[in-house]
Design an enzyme around this catalytic site. Structure first.
Site, PDB file in Angstrom:
ATOM      1  N   HIS A 349       0.841  -1.205   0.000  1.00 36.14           N
ATOM      2  CA  HIS A 349       0.000   0.000   0.000  1.00 36.14           C
ATOM      3  C   HIS A 349       0.875   1.253   0.000  1.00 36.14           C
ATOM      4  O   HIS A 349       0.703   2.153  -0.830  1.00 36.14           O
ATOM      5  CB  HIS A 349      -0.904   0.000   1.245  1.00 36.14           C
ATOM      6  CG  HIS A 349      -1.696   1.258   1.378  1.00 36.14           C
ATOM      7  ND1 HIS A 349      -2.982   1.394   0.904  1.00 36.14           N
ATOM      8  CD2 HIS A 349      -1.367   2.467   1.910  1.00 36.14           C
ATOM      9  CE1 HIS A 349      -3.417   2.624   1.140  1.00 36.14           C
ATOM     10  NE2 HIS A 349      -2.448   3.290   1.751  1.00 36.14           N
ATOM     11  N   GLU A 350       1.859   1.291   0.894  1.00 38.52           N
ATOM     12  CA  GLU A 350       2.727   2.484   0.986  1.00 38.52           C
ATOM     13  C   GLU A 350       3.593   2.618  -0.261  1.00 38.52           C
ATOM     14  O   GLU A 350       3.788   3.719  -0.777  1.00 38.52           O
ATOM     15  CB  GLU A 350       3.612   2.399   2.230  1.00 38.52           C
ATOM     16  CG  GLU A 350       2.847   2.428   3.545  1.00 38.52           C
ATOM     17  CD  GLU A 350       1.880   3.592   3.655  1.00 38.52           C
ATOM     18  OE1 GLU A 350       0.822   3.417   4.284  1.00 38.52           O
ATOM     19  OE2 GLU A 350       2.157   4.675   3.095  1.00 38.52           O
ATOM     20  N   HIS A 353       1.946   4.443  -3.025  1.00 37.91           N
ATOM     21  CA  HIS A 353       2.081   5.907  -2.983  1.00 37.91           C
ATOM     22  C   HIS A 353       3.395   6.340  -3.631  1.00 37.91           C
ATOM     23  O   HIS A 353       3.412   7.274  -4.443  1.00 37.91           O
ATOM     24  CB  HIS A 353       2.067   6.394  -1.525  1.00 37.91           C
ATOM     25  CG  HIS A 353       0.739   6.312  -0.837  1.00 37.91           C
ATOM     26  ND1 HIS A 353      -0.387   6.971  -1.283  1.00 37.91           N
ATOM     27  CD2 HIS A 353       0.345   5.645   0.280  1.00 37.91           C
ATOM     28  CE1 HIS A 353      -1.415   6.724  -0.475  1.00 37.91           C
ATOM     29  NE2 HIS A 353      -0.995   5.921   0.477  1.00 37.91           N
ATOM     30  N   GLU A 377      -4.691   6.171  -2.750  1.00 35.82           N
ATOM     31  CA  GLU A 377      -4.816   5.068  -1.791  1.00 35.82           C
ATOM     32  C   GLU A 377      -5.040   3.731  -2.485  1.00 35.82           C
ATOM     33  O   GLU A 377      -4.915   2.670  -1.865  1.00 35.82           O
ATOM     34  CB  GLU A 377      -5.978   5.342  -0.828  1.00 35.82           C
ATOM     35  CG  GLU A 377      -5.834   6.613  -0.014  1.00 35.82           C
ATOM     36  CD  GLU A 377      -4.542   6.677   0.756  1.00 35.82           C
ATOM     37  OE1 GLU A 377      -4.058   7.792   1.028  1.00 35.82           O
ATOM     38  OE2 GLU A 377      -3.980   5.614   1.091  1.00 35.82           O
ATOM     39  N   HIS A 480      -6.397   9.178  11.974  1.00 33.66           N
ATOM     40  CA  HIS A 480      -6.781  10.184  10.984  1.00 33.66           C
ATOM     41  C   HIS A 480      -7.581  11.316  11.599  1.00 33.66           C
ATOM     42  O   HIS A 480      -7.553  12.444  11.096  1.00 33.66           O
ATOM     43  CB  HIS A 480      -7.562   9.505   9.863  1.00 33.66           C
ATOM     44  CG  HIS A 480      -6.762   8.453   9.162  1.00 33.66           C
ATOM     45  ND1 HIS A 480      -6.424   7.273   9.781  1.00 33.66           N
ATOM     46  CD2 HIS A 480      -6.206   8.405   7.941  1.00 33.66           C
ATOM     47  CE1 HIS A 480      -5.703   6.548   8.954  1.00 33.66           C
ATOM     48  NE2 HIS A 480      -5.550   7.203   7.838  1.00 33.66           N
TER      49      HIS A 480
HETATM   50  C1  LIG Z   1      -1.877   2.680   5.587  1.00 36.47           C
HETATM   51  C2  LIG Z   1      -2.372   3.854   5.730  1.00 36.47           C
HETATM   52  C3  LIG Z   1      -1.527   5.078   5.500  1.00 36.47           C
HETATM   53 SE1  LIG Z   1      -2.151   6.124   4.008  1.00 36.47          SE
HETATM   54  C4  LIG Z   1      -3.784   4.067   6.219  1.00 36.47           C
HETATM   55  O1  LIG Z   1      -3.978   4.995   6.996  1.00 36.47           O
HETATM   56  N1  LIG Z   1      -4.817   3.289   5.821  1.00 36.47           N
HETATM   57  C5  LIG Z   1      -4.769   2.204   4.818  1.00 36.47           C
HETATM   58  C6  LIG Z   1      -6.113   1.532   4.901  1.00 36.47           C
HETATM   59  C7  LIG Z   1      -7.041   2.441   5.631  1.00 36.47           C
HETATM   60  C8  LIG Z   1      -6.161   3.448   6.404  1.00 36.47           C
HETATM   61  C9  LIG Z   1      -6.140   3.103   7.891  1.00 36.47           C
HETATM   62  O2  LIG Z   1      -5.158   2.524   8.342  1.00 36.47           O
HETATM   63  O3  LIG Z   1      -7.148   3.437   8.567  1.00 36.47           O
HETATM   64 ZN   LIG Z   2      -2.297   5.310   1.957  1.00 36.59          ZN
END
Ligand SMILES: C=C(C[SeH])C(=O)N1CCC[C@H]1C(=O)O
Ligand SMILES: [Zn+2]
Length: 598
Positions: A349-350, A353, A377, A480
């Protein structure tokens, strides 16, 4: 004349982009120093650099808006001016700008440095979210221990509430200075569509039946395992789902698999047995991207990234992140990696980016962003969908290659991916629904927590293990929320990544809608340079065109739609309906008792 002005504007925009690249580089270096080593000195340095950058950005903005850019004939030039005509948070008066910056840093520090005491050993009080608490939630099957860490983590992160109230105020003030009604509209501007919220709601309605089936099945299995603390018809207690926020349920796969006898070699124990470490996980991820003829990581990436939580006693932000330093060579990941399949997926995932940064690094800085934030994402997750396939796991030796390729193994694999992708959808949807309500003034700070549980209960069908009140602030338990990172991007990503996957699989000859021998969920695009080239073409565009144009380059579609995800999980959807009927499972949940009192 206007022609002369447009010629002058082109030269101006070129210089401005180069100037912004240098400014962004300075800011990112300071932000990285703080995020990778939380000290007062690094915080002060970051605030100082931000202050100077904001001052310079405002001066540039005053010059930029003098141009008659709306009348320019060149689409590209107009689009760049349009983007730069929105100043952002730097529009705040300096001291409010700094206050907002500090509030967001302080909220993140509370979250990133929070520690709790162990359930069994009450004197051991140095447990961090990563890796200790995350591992307990993933592996413990003791509901009392799970309840303890669930409550304690929220008790230690709730102090962010007063800062969050200030954050809402200043963030909205900044939005209004940018001619938006609130932060909600400022965040949604990225999607360039006045009907985007409606489109998202429509897609959630299309996906809900699939979610309800998985929810009903998992509740049945959890009730078998934990007994009456899991009701037959009510929401699922949130602490039993293997994840601090109940947003992905992969960690309860071992006792919920459709075919438990088909020992889906536990991938994580296989990784440990084979001596995987963080570096190997990232090297393998890079190998996947390179197999598609995408761009490999730069020397700076390998020299400057942080793949393992430092053990020198420093505090840092462990939440995984990927960084663009805007100099076309310096790109980094910071991840406190554990050796398990979940973190192997996150590594992809990373790196997705980073691949996007690499593909659009030749664009002017104004266009070095995802076509929309959901695209950014989705890139790495598209690769993970192939890596998670039975075929690929056999290729890399994480599933024993002479395991028979039968329906039981196939369904188990699809189920495990569904525990992450399907379970996530309501969470990805509700996170910003709750915040939009606050930014728009519908939810006051007296109702933050019970409104949070209203959404969690009605949309996600989960409930707290113990009663909550407005003395709690459970949303701050999620990165977040305290880090000012919008979340709709992840819901969008979980939908469009299946549209991208389907297109890539067709190009790779791995999927054929008319060939039952080539269903979408069995696809592995590994080594398909044809798929890779189409993906690269989409990524190279950055945000230079509206996102439907970018989506069209790879998929031929111009709309976000649920058809890819629904097609991918069709076999699982069918199996769940039959299984739930067999078990007489109640579909959905009754939300009778209030679990949150004002
Ligand atoms: C892996 C990350 C860094 Se952009 C992330 O925050 N994600 C990836 C999936 C959803 C979200 C979370 O962990 O809540
Ligand atoms: Zn991400």
């Amino acid at each position: 004349s206007l022609e002369d002005e447009e010629i002058r504007a082109k030269a101006y925009m070129k210089l401005l982009n180069d100037k912004i690249a240098v400014r962004n580089n300075r800011e990112t270096i300071a932000a990285w120093s703080y995020a990778s080593n939380i000290t007062e000195e690094n915080l002060q340095e970051q605030l100082q650099v931000s202050k100077e950058a904001a001052k310079e950005a405002k001066e540039d903005w005053l010059e930029t808006i003098k141009f008659n850019w709306k009348s320019f004939s060149d689409y590209d030039l107009r689009r760049q001016f349009e983007k730069l005509s929105i100043l952002g948070r730097s529009a705040l008066p300096e001291e409010k700008f700094l206050k907002l910056e500090k509030i967001i840093s302080d909220m993140q520090t509370i979250y990133s440095t929070a520690k709790i005491c162990d359930y069994k050993n009450k004197t051991k009080c140095d447990l961090s979210l990563e890796p200790e608490i995350t591992d307990i939630l993933a592996t413990s099957r003791d509901p009392e221990e799970l309840e303890h860490v669930w409550i304690e983590w929220r008790r230690k992160t709730a102090p962010a509430k007063d800062l969050f109230k200030e954050y809402v105020k200043y963030s909205n003030e900044a939005a209004v200075l940018n001619n938006f009604t609130s932060t909600t509209e400022y965040w949604l501007h990225d999607y360039e569509s006045s009907t985007f919220v409606q489109e998202v709601e429509d897609i959630w309605e299309q996906l809900k039946p699939l979610y309800l089936q998985l929810h009903a099945y998992i509740r049945t299995k959890l009730r078998e395992r934990y007994g009456s603390i899991v009701s037959k018809k009510g929401p699922i207690p949130a602490h039993l789902l293997g994840n601090m926020w109940a947003q992905s349920w992969g960690n309860v796969a071992d006792f919920t698999l459709p075919h438990p006898s088909t020992k889906n070699a536990d991938i994580t124990s296989e990784m440990i047995k084979q001596g995987y470490d963080a570096n190997k996980m990232f090297k393998m991820a890079e190998q996947f991207f390179v197999s598609l003829n995408l761009t490999k990581m730069t020397p700076q990436f390998w020299e400057r990234s942080i793949f393992v939580k430092p053990d020198d006693g420093r505090e840092l932000i462990c939440h995984a992140s990927a960084w663009d330093f805007y100099d076309q060579t310096d790109f980094r990941i910071k991840q406190c990696t554990s050796v398990n399949f979940e973190d192997f997926t996150t590594a992809h995932h990373e790196m997705g980016h980073i691949e996007y940064y690499l593909q659009y690094r030749h664009q002017p800085v104004t266009y070095r962003r995802g076509a929309n934030d959901g695209f950014h994402e989705a890139v790495g997750d598209v690769m993970s969908l192939s890596v998670s396939s039975t075929k690929h796991l056999k290729r890399i030796g994480l599933i024993d290659s002479n395991m028979p390729d039968n329906d039981a193994l196939d369904l188990n694999t699809l189920f495990m991916i569904g525990l992450d992708k399907i379970a996530f959808l309501p969470f990805g949807y509700l996170m910003d629904r709750w915040r939009w309500g606050i930014f728009d003034g519908n939810t006051t700070s007296d109702d933050y927590n019970c409104e949070w549980w209203h959404y969690r209960t009605t949309i996600q069908g989960v409930e707290p293990p113990v009663d909550r009140s407005e003395k709690d602030f459970d949303a701050a338990s999620k990165y977040h929320i305290v880090a000012d990172v919008p979340y709709l991007r992840y819901f969008v990503s979980f939908v469009i990544q299946f549209q991208f996957h389907r297109a890539a699989c067709e190009l790779a000859g791995e999927y054929d809608p008319n060939d039952p021998a080539k269903p979408l969920h069995k696809c592995d695009i590994y080594q398909s340079t044809k798929a890779g080239e189409a993906i690269a073409k989409m990524l190279q565009m950055g945000s230079s065109r509206p996102w439907p144009d970018a989506m069209e380059v790879l998929t031929g579609q111009r709309k976000m739609d649920a058809s890819g995800l629904l097609e991918y999980f069709r076999p699982l959807h069918k199996w769940l309906e039959v299984e739930n009927k067999k078990n007489g499972a109640f579909i959905g949940w009754e939300t009778t008792e209030k679990k949150c009192t004002k």
